[in-house]
Write a protein that holds these residues in place. Sequence first.
Motif, PDB file in Angstrom:
ATOM      1  N   ASP A 190       1.027  -0.888  -0.242  1.00 35.40           N
ATOM      2  CA  ASP A 190      -0.381  -0.498  -0.573  1.00 35.40           C
ATOM      3  C   ASP A 190       1.210   1.608   0.167  1.00 35.40           C
ATOM      4  O   ASP A 190       2.149   1.076  -0.339  1.00 35.40           O
ATOM      5  CB  ASP A 190      -0.508   0.262   1.231  1.00 35.40           C
ATOM      6  CG  ASP A 190      -0.218   0.363   2.242  1.00 35.40           C
ATOM      7  OD1 ASP A 190       1.355  -0.225   2.897  1.00 35.40           O
ATOM      8  OD2 ASP A 190      -1.011  -0.072   3.319  1.00 35.40           O
ATOM      9  N   GLY A 191       0.274   2.197   0.090  1.00 41.21           N
ATOM     10  CA  GLY A 191       0.846   3.158   0.444  1.00 41.21           C
ATOM     11  C   GLY A 191       2.451   3.812   1.254  1.00 41.21           C
ATOM     12  O   GLY A 191       3.154   4.460   0.964  1.00 41.21           O
ATOM     13  N   ALA A 192       2.827   2.230   1.953  1.00 40.62           N
ATOM     14  CA  ALA A 192       3.394   2.911   2.885  1.00 40.62           C
ATOM     15  C   ALA A 192       4.690   1.793   2.064  1.00 40.62           C
ATOM     16  O   ALA A 192       5.341   0.827   3.172  1.00 40.62           O
ATOM     17  CB  ALA A 192       3.499   2.431   3.998  1.00 40.62           C
ATOM     18  N   SER A 193       4.244   0.922   0.999  1.00 43.29           N
ATOM     19  CA  SER A 193       5.564   0.855   0.216  1.00 43.29           C
ATOM     20  C   SER A 193       6.053   1.089  -0.695  1.00 43.29           C
ATOM     21  O   SER A 193       5.837   0.857  -1.453  1.00 43.29           O
ATOM     22  CB  SER A 193       5.079  -1.421   0.432  1.00 43.29           C
ATOM     23  OG  SER A 193       3.617  -0.951  -0.359  1.00 43.29           O
ATOM     24  N   PRO A 194       7.700   0.684  -0.906  1.00 41.78           N
ATOM     25  CA  PRO A 194       8.512   1.446  -2.093  1.00 41.78           C
ATOM     26  C   PRO A 194       7.624   0.903  -3.341  1.00 41.78           C
ATOM     27  O   PRO A 194       7.745   1.728  -4.227  1.00 41.78           O
ATOM     28  CB  PRO A 194       9.705   1.424  -1.823  1.00 41.78           C
ATOM     29  CG  PRO A 194       9.702   0.975  -0.072  1.00 41.78           C
ATOM     30  CD  PRO A 194       8.425   0.375   0.131  1.00 41.78           C
ATOM     31  N   VAL A 195       7.258  -0.031  -3.462  1.00 39.23           N
ATOM     32  CA  VAL A 195       7.100  -0.883  -4.962  1.00 39.23           C
ATOM     33  C   VAL A 195       5.644  -0.628  -5.007  1.00 39.23           C
ATOM     34  O   VAL A 195       5.264  -0.702  -6.366  1.00 39.23           O
ATOM     35  CB  VAL A 195       7.049  -2.209  -4.508  1.00 39.23           C
ATOM     36  CG1 VAL A 195       5.974  -2.812  -4.007  1.00 39.23           C
ATOM     37  CG2 VAL A 195       6.983  -3.180  -5.845  1.00 39.23           C
ATOM     38  N   TYR A 196       5.364  -0.161  -4.417  1.00 36.75           N
ATOM     39  CA  TYR A 196       3.501   0.637  -4.317  1.00 36.75           C
ATOM     40  C   TYR A 196       3.636   1.646  -5.470  1.00 36.75           C
ATOM     41  O   TYR A 196       2.606   2.359  -6.459  1.00 36.75           O
ATOM     42  CB  TYR A 196       2.887   1.143  -3.379  1.00 36.75           C
ATOM     43  CG  TYR A 196       1.517   1.992  -3.781  1.00 36.75           C
ATOM     44  CD1 TYR A 196      -0.268   1.032  -3.780  1.00 36.75           C
ATOM     45  CD2 TYR A 196       0.726   3.014  -3.166  1.00 36.75           C
ATOM     46  CE1 TYR A 196      -1.082   1.521  -3.546  1.00 36.75           C
ATOM     47  CE2 TYR A 196      -0.490   3.384  -3.905  1.00 36.75           C
ATOM     48  CZ  TYR A 196      -1.348   3.049  -3.719  1.00 36.75           C
ATOM     49  OH  TYR A 196      -2.266   3.769  -3.975  1.00 36.75           O
TER      50      TYR A 196
ATOM     51  N   SER B  70      12.697  -5.664  -8.680  1.00 39.88           N
ATOM     52  CA  SER B  70      12.707  -5.574  -9.925  1.00 39.88           C
ATOM     53  C   SER B  70      12.598  -5.678 -10.967  1.00 39.88           C
ATOM     54  O   SER B  70      12.655  -4.635 -12.107  1.00 39.88           O
ATOM     55  CB  SER B  70      13.975  -6.034 -10.158  1.00 39.88           C
ATOM     56  OG  SER B  70      15.035  -6.494 -11.040  1.00 39.88           O
ATOM     57  N   LYS B  71      11.666  -6.483 -10.706  1.00 43.58           N
ATOM     58  CA  LYS B  71      10.393  -7.280 -12.169  1.00 43.58           C
ATOM     59  C   LYS B  71       9.242  -5.904 -12.377  1.00 43.58           C
ATOM     60  O   LYS B  71       9.363  -5.142 -13.215  1.00 43.58           O
ATOM     61  CB  LYS B  71       9.657  -7.741 -11.669  1.00 43.58           C
ATOM     62  CG  LYS B  71      10.786  -9.505 -11.873  1.00 43.58           C
ATOM     63  CD  LYS B  71      10.915  -9.514 -13.572  1.00 43.58           C
ATOM     64  CE  LYS B  71      11.432 -10.983 -13.640  1.00 43.58           C
ATOM     65  NZ  LYS B  71      12.482 -10.742 -15.408  1.00 43.58           N
TER      66      LYS B  71
END
Length: 239
Positions: free
Chosen positions: A159-165, A195-196
Amino acid sequence: MNYYDVPYGESEKQKADIYVNDKCPDTIVYIHGCGLTGGDKGGNRFLDYLINEGYSVVSVNYRLYPEAKYPDYIEDGARALSYVKQNAKKYGYGERISVIGNSAGAYILSMLLFDGKYLAEYGLKSCDFYAFILNSPQPTVHFNVLKERGVDSRAVIIDGASPVYHVKEGKYPKILLITYECDIFCRKEQNILFSKVMEHFGIPHSFKILKGEHCSAETPDENNEVRMLPLLKSVIQEG
């Protein structure tokens, strides 16, 4: 010349140590790890290796749990990078600035890299820096952020607290992402996903899966080699 406990904010934790080599164009900002609950700007041998390689180095502390709450430490990271960017001439370090984060520090930098609102508070973008080196970040919601929410820290939440989001098309600095064969449980797999997703959005980056345990490239291996140093040089000195 070295400067210790330089305040970049008002909190006791918002301080940095600055090691200046005025003959080197490159400055490295180092953000320590230790789960957002511990660690210290002066407590990592890797700083000595960077200094001995001739770089100017700025090592940063930031607010920690239990006093800090999400996203205090991310805001501290942005404030520290702004301070470093603005004060190169004052202290005499090189203005080509790259940043390295270790574990929790890499989580902070990953958020700054992809969620532009934090640096934007200071009129900055991630591409205002030369390179981001992310040494085994958690690209999903950090386990101590989950604890703060009262959620099982083993949960994998995006979610918004995750870099990949926040990964999206755009202009970025050079990026090196590192994980380990024997990393924290699920960390290698999450960074493969990270990475993907960057690849999916056409973001140029280097991705390395190294032998050994979590963040071990910053310490000497069995051959007394610090594997992070040639990786760092390959990013900073190319081109």
